[in-house]
Design a protein around this motif. Structure first.
Motif, PDB file in Angstrom:
ATOM      1  N   LEU A 178      13.663  29.281 -12.437  1.00  0.00           N
ATOM      2  CA  LEU A 178      13.100  28.461 -13.513  1.00  0.00           C
ATOM      3  C   LEU A 178      14.085  28.362 -14.673  1.00  0.00           C
ATOM      4  O   LEU A 178      14.273  27.279 -15.247  1.00  0.00           O
ATOM      5  N   THR A 179      14.720  29.467 -15.007  1.00  0.00           N
ATOM      6  CA  THR A 179      15.709  29.459 -16.085  1.00  0.00           C
ATOM      7  C   THR A 179      16.846  28.499 -15.770  1.00  0.00           C
ATOM      8  O   THR A 179      17.285  27.721 -16.629  1.00  0.00           O
ATOM      9  N   GLU A 180      17.293  28.529 -14.533  1.00  0.00           N
ATOM     10  CA  GLU A 180      18.380  27.633 -14.123  1.00  0.00           C
ATOM     11  C   GLU A 180      17.943  26.175 -14.159  1.00  0.00           C
ATOM     12  O   GLU A 180      18.674  25.301 -14.629  1.00  0.00           O
ATOM     13  N   ALA A 181      16.733  25.906 -13.681  1.00  0.00           N
ATOM     14  CA  ALA A 181      16.242  24.534 -13.586  1.00  0.00           C
ATOM     15  C   ALA A 181      16.043  23.893 -14.955  1.00  0.00           C
ATOM     16  O   ALA A 181      16.155  22.673 -15.105  1.00  0.00           O
ATOM     17  N   ASP A 184      19.216  22.951 -19.128  1.00  0.00           N
ATOM     18  CA  ASP A 184      19.749  21.806 -19.866  1.00  0.00           C
ATOM     19  C   ASP A 184      18.671  20.878 -20.411  1.00  0.00           C
ATOM     20  O   ASP A 184      18.957  19.752 -20.829  1.00  0.00           O
ATOM     21  N   VAL A 185      17.435  21.341 -20.417  1.00  0.00           N
ATOM     22  CA  VAL A 185      16.329  20.499 -20.886  1.00  0.00           C
ATOM     23  C   VAL A 185      16.425  20.294 -22.401  1.00  0.00           C
ATOM     24  O   VAL A 185      16.608  21.251 -23.159  1.00  0.00           O
ATOM     25  N   ASN A 186      16.328  19.056 -22.823  1.00  0.00           N
ATOM     26  CA  ASN A 186      16.336  18.710 -24.246  1.00  0.00           C
ATOM     27  C   ASN A 186      14.902  18.811 -24.779  1.00  0.00           C
ATOM     28  O   ASN A 186      14.040  18.037 -24.393  1.00  0.00           O
ATOM     29  N   GLY A 220      10.089  20.365 -20.456  1.00  0.00           N
ATOM     30  CA  GLY A 220      10.506  19.627 -21.643  1.00  0.00           C
ATOM     31  C   GLY A 220       9.579  18.531 -22.079  1.00  0.00           C
ATOM     32  O   GLY A 220       9.964  17.657 -22.857  1.00  0.00           O
ATOM     33  N   GLY A 221       8.332  18.565 -21.623  1.00  0.00           N
ATOM     34  CA  GLY A 221       7.354  17.565 -22.032  1.00  0.00           C
ATOM     35  C   GLY A 221       6.199  18.208 -22.774  1.00  0.00           C
ATOM     36  O   GLY A 221       6.186  19.405 -23.031  1.00  0.00           O
ATOM     37  N   VAL A 222       5.216  17.384 -23.111  1.00  0.00           N
ATOM     38  CA  VAL A 222       3.990  17.886 -23.721  1.00  0.00           C
ATOM     39  C   VAL A 222       2.820  17.140 -23.086  1.00  0.00           C
ATOM     40  O   VAL A 222       2.840  15.914 -22.964  1.00  0.00           O
ATOM     41  N   VAL A 304      11.379  18.101 -14.176  1.00  0.00           N
ATOM     42  CA  VAL A 304      12.644  17.978 -14.916  1.00  0.00           C
ATOM     43  C   VAL A 304      13.392  16.728 -14.462  1.00  0.00           C
ATOM     44  O   VAL A 304      13.871  15.927 -15.287  1.00  0.00           O
ATOM     45  N   ALA A 305      13.487  16.535 -13.150  1.00  0.00           N
ATOM     46  CA  ALA A 305      14.179  15.356 -12.611  1.00  0.00           C
ATOM     47  C   ALA A 305      13.447  14.078 -13.013  1.00  0.00           C
ATOM     48  O   ALA A 305      14.072  13.077 -13.392  1.00  0.00           O
TER      49      ALA A 305
END
Length: 310
Positions: A178-181, A184-186, A220-222, A304-305
């Motif tokens: 999970l940390t790797e995935a 790079d999330v903004n 990275g969403g809500v 993420v993708a």
């Protein structure tokens, strides 16, 4: 052969010394005197938790899958030697008839508040029950959904069945993945996301206490319905339109396919001005990915993708 036998005996003696164990199951402490040998799980995601821990030989069957959803190839292989004891929620008679000693279920995952099958009604039958952490909101307060909900269940099952090392290994691996995935999330401007499970007149969706809320935030969403003080619930379409999601997450299962759900939203004039519909931004999660279980990390990777438009 002698060495193997001695090793087995030493393992058994060591395992025996580990009991009793006590874990938290919703609002109660559950004490297990010995590893269950005739366990039953309800629903596809809970069953997969048992399988990933290598517990198939401790199970006498599973319930609550074919009545609502189908097994994919991976799950069919996993339960190939196990019978489905009930297509939907089991009765006390079904569980007792299988001579079960343990039931892994949850509230609205095989049990209903005030229903026939509860930890209290099963206890006199010699069946102990562990409750899915996500579902605890149905019987009392709990913290908002987090990835720890799923990790907690795996770790508790590991202790209950005497496979704690395996559980620790799985959780550590998932945490690293999970940390790797998400590295790079903004997170400066989280995407507005709506979870569409089912329903046309009124949508069934994920609230603050459902696993998709945690996965969406990890990616990275809500969740636009994160202020809904429930896990899964039916709402009106008006707040969905007003909150204007940029991405819609479709939960795929049952008779209405993901493509049909997407078509319904795209073809309905009421949704024409929703950003996700205008920009054709849909991410499909299978039911077993959207509910607590081993595939949650894969689900976050898909989110993420999807949020990046990949």
């Amino acid at each position: 052969m002698i060495r193997l036998s001695l090793a087995a005996l030493l393992f058994s003696a060591t395992a025996a010394l580990a009991y009793p164990v006590t874990v938290q199951s919703c609002d109660r402490e559950l004490t297990i005197d010995a590893a269950p040998a005739r366990a039953i799980s309800n629903d596809v995601n809970l069953t997969e938790m048992m399988l990933v821990l290598g517990l198939r030989d401790r199970m006498v069957g599973y319930t609550g899958i074919s009545g609502w959803k189908t097994l994919d190839e991976e799950m069919r292989a996993g339960v190939a030697e196990l019978p489905e004891l009930s297509a939907k929620y089991p009765t006390k008679e079904v569980l007792a008839g299988a001579e079960a000693d343990f039931f892994f279920a949850g509230w609205n995952y095989g049990m209903k508040v005030g229903g026939e099958v509860t930890p209290e009604t099963l206890q006199p039958l010699g069946i102990q029950t562990y409750e899915l952490t996500e579902s605890c909101i149905h019987i009392g307060p709990k913290a908002k959904s987090s990835m720890d909900d799923m990790y907690n269940d795996i770790l508790n099952l590991g202790r209950i069945f005497g496979v704690g090392a395996k559980a620790d290994e799985l959780v550590a691996g998932w945490q690293a993945r999970l940390t790797e995935a998400t590295a790079d999330v903004n997170r400066s401007a989280p995407l507005r996301v709506f979870v569409y499970d089912s329903g046309e007149e009124a949508p069934f969706t994920a609230g603050a206490y459902a696993m998709p809320t945690a996965m969406i935030e990890a990616a990275g969403g809500v969740n636009i319905m994160a202020d809904l003080e429930k896990s899964w619930a039916e709402i009106a379409w008006e707040p969905v339109v007003e909150r204007n999601p940029q991405v819609v997450v479709i939960v795929n299962y049952g008779d209405v396919t993901a493509d049909q759900k997407i078509a319904f939203m795209k073809e309905n004039p009421a949704f024409a001005n929703i950003d996700a519909v205008k920009n054709d931004r849909f991410v499909v999660l299978e039911y077993v990915e959207a509910t607590p279980g081993p595939r949650n990390i894969k689900a976050v990777e898909k989110l993420v993708a999807g949020f990046r438009g990949n």
